[in-house]
Design an enzyme around this catalytic site. Structure first.
Site, PDB file in Angstrom:
ATOM      1  N   GLU A  16       0.691  -1.283  -0.200  1.00 18.04           N
ATOM      2  CA  GLU A  16       0.186  -0.019  -0.096  1.00 18.04           C
ATOM      3  C   GLU A  16       0.662   1.211   0.009  1.00 18.04           C
ATOM      4  O   GLU A  16       1.758   1.397   0.770  1.00 18.04           O
ATOM      5  CB  GLU A  16      -0.902   0.044   1.235  1.00 18.04           C
ATOM      6  CG  GLU A  16      -1.746   1.128   1.019  1.00 18.04           C
ATOM      7  CD  GLU A  16      -2.911   1.022   2.431  1.00 18.04           C
ATOM      8  OE1 GLU A  16      -3.722   0.266   2.196  1.00 18.04           O
ATOM      9  OE2 GLU A  16      -2.651   1.760   3.600  1.00 18.04           O
ATOM     10  N   ALA A  50      -6.315  13.196   1.742  1.00 20.92           N
ATOM     11  CA  ALA A  50      -6.897  13.783   2.819  1.00 20.92           C
ATOM     12  C   ALA A  50      -8.073  14.632   2.439  1.00 20.92           C
ATOM     13  O   ALA A  50      -8.199  15.274   1.307  1.00 20.92           O
ATOM     14  CB  ALA A  50      -5.857  14.594   3.769  1.00 20.92           C
ATOM     15  N   ASP A 109     -12.712   7.770   7.447  1.00 22.65           N
ATOM     16  CA  ASP A 109     -12.679   8.594   8.852  1.00 22.65           C
ATOM     17  C   ASP A 109     -13.565   9.801   8.490  1.00 22.65           C
ATOM     18  O   ASP A 109     -13.479  10.653   7.780  1.00 22.65           O
ATOM     19  CB  ASP A 109     -11.194   9.147   9.167  1.00 22.65           C
ATOM     20  CG  ASP A 109     -10.418   7.872   9.316  1.00 22.65           C
ATOM     21  OD1 ASP A 109     -10.927   6.788   9.508  1.00 22.65           O
ATOM     22  OD2 ASP A 109      -9.196   7.911   8.989  1.00 22.65           O
ATOM     23  N   ALA A 123     -19.719   1.778   4.839  1.00 24.71           N
ATOM     24  CA  ALA A 123     -19.108   0.998   3.947  1.00 24.71           C
ATOM     25  C   ALA A 123     -20.091   0.005   2.852  1.00 24.71           C
ATOM     26  O   ALA A 123     -19.895  -0.022   1.723  1.00 24.71           O
ATOM     27  CB  ALA A 123     -17.892   0.302   4.195  1.00 24.71           C
ATOM     28  N   TYR A 143     -11.226  -5.368  10.770  1.00 24.56           N
ATOM     29  CA  TYR A 143     -10.522  -5.197  12.163  1.00 24.56           C
ATOM     30  C   TYR A 143     -10.354  -6.117  13.314  1.00 24.56           C
ATOM     31  O   TYR A 143     -11.361  -6.554  13.866  1.00 24.56           O
ATOM     32  CB  TYR A 143     -11.297  -3.819  12.801  1.00 24.56           C
ATOM     33  CG  TYR A 143     -11.534  -2.601  12.005  1.00 24.56           C
ATOM     34  CD1 TYR A 143     -10.329  -1.531  12.131  1.00 24.56           C
ATOM     35  CD2 TYR A 143     -12.339  -2.498  11.018  1.00 24.56           C
ATOM     36  CE1 TYR A 143     -10.425  -0.435  11.398  1.00 24.56           C
ATOM     37  CE2 TYR A 143     -12.555  -1.468  10.206  1.00 24.56           C
ATOM     38  CZ  TYR A 143     -11.464  -0.318  10.210  1.00 24.56           C
ATOM     39  OH  TYR A 143     -11.701   0.734   9.488  1.00 24.56           O
ATOM     40  N   LYS A 163     -21.585  -6.223   5.025  1.00 23.66           N
ATOM     41  CA  LYS A 163     -20.506  -5.595   4.033  1.00 23.66           C
ATOM     42  C   LYS A 163     -20.389  -6.854   2.941  1.00 23.66           C
ATOM     43  O   LYS A 163     -20.327  -6.617   1.551  1.00 23.66           O
ATOM     44  CB  LYS A 163     -19.095  -5.319   4.488  1.00 23.66           C
ATOM     45  CG  LYS A 163     -18.347  -4.494   3.665  1.00 23.66           C
ATOM     46  CD  LYS A 163     -17.548  -3.436   4.518  1.00 23.66           C
ATOM     47  CE  LYS A 163     -16.793  -3.953   5.590  1.00 23.66           C
ATOM     48  NZ  LYS A 163     -15.965  -2.913   6.201  1.00 23.66           N
TER      49      LYS A 163
END
Length: 287
Positions: A16, A50, A109, A123, A143, A163
């Site tokens: 990534e 961002a 976020d 999501a 997570y 999801k």
């Protein structure tokens, strides 16, 4: 090519990267990619800029270059919290036009300085929308220690199942520093009927500031041996870097032995760190 196909053949290794700051020329990421290319990842994903806006966002441009200039499969991150349906359709058209088949669908976020859009609350809403508007391979985030905003682990697994049922075909974990959390998580999702490939997200921790940010954003658990490593080397940048690389390698060796579907390395745009980890583990993942 859809990246989910790689898991049928081997343990996957992916990287990534993130776009350069708006004040930096986009060429800075290409010098990083020039070095990462020699490590032969199965694919490279690009995080979203961002703010979550399509304006001045370099993610799709970089993902297109990874696909067409560097000839690796690329994954474009797409967080929906600040996007309208029209924004997402525009992004999907750009992704499609550049031959990219893979999207990491995220809520994103919440920025206290930006009023969220209301078209996508979760999501899973974005996943279903993408599924309706193209034949993309959709990747989801997960997570091992539970999403920071979840009421409980059970609730988190339930939302993950929603999801996947909406159209996610593979998962990538948030970073973790204790592999036992990953193994417990893997058992829980299997019991919940989630049977898509799960890549373990590994972030080499090379400085104290990075750790403080991880804890504040993700609530990641710090194992005792990790805390001792930090205490011993935090004032020696080179030793801390090398210790962080060694810790990540140790994690990957254990995960590979336990049959992990793949490793997703958060490179932090640092080819040196990626190179050292690759040299230590590529034979394990290629076996």
């Amino acid at each position: 090519m859809k990246t989910v196909e790689f898991f049928k053949k081997k343990q996957v290794l992916s990287f990534e990267v993130f776009p350069p700051k708006r004040t930096s020329p986009i060429e800075t990421i290409y010098s990083t990619l020039d070095e990462l290319k020699g490590l032969h990842p199965d694919y490279i994903s690009v995080t979203y800029g961002a703010g979550g806006s399509l304006n001045n966002n370099k993610t799709l441009e970089i993902a297109a270059n990874i696909k067409n200039r560097y000839e690796f499969e690329s994954v474009a991150h797409l967080p929906c919290i600040n996007l309208t349906k029209e924004d997402v359709l525009l992004a999907l058209n750009t992704i499609r036009e550049n031959g990219i088949e893979n999207i990491l669908a995220l809520r994103g976020d919440i920025n206290p300085d930006i009023t969220p859009c209301t078209d996508f609350s979760h999501a899973s809403d974005l996943v279903a929308f993408i599924r309706e508007h193209g034949d993309f391979n959709i990747i989801g985030a997960c997570y091992p220690e539970g999403h920071p905003e979840s009421k409980s682990i059970v609730d988190d697994i339930y939302n993950l199942k929603r999801k996947v049922d909406a159209g996610v075909s593979q998962l990538t974990t948030q970073l973790f520093l204790d592999n036992e959390y990953f193994y417990t998580f893997r058992e829980r999702v299997a019991l919940a009927g989630i049977n898509v490939p799960i890549e373990a997200g590994i972030m080499p921790v090379v400085n104290k500031k990075q750790i403080e940010r991880m804890v504040s954003l993700c609530g990641v658990h710090l194992p005792t041996k990790f805390i001792k490593m930090m205490a011993r080397y935090e004032n020696n940048p080179i030793a801390m870097r090398d210790a962080g690389i060694a810790y990540a390698v140790d994690q990957i060796v254990d995960l590979a032995a336990q049959g992990v579907d793949g490793i997703h390395l958060y490179t932090m745009n640092n080819p040196y760190i990626a190179q050292k980890i690759y040299e230590a583990v590529y034979r394990l993942l290629a076996a």
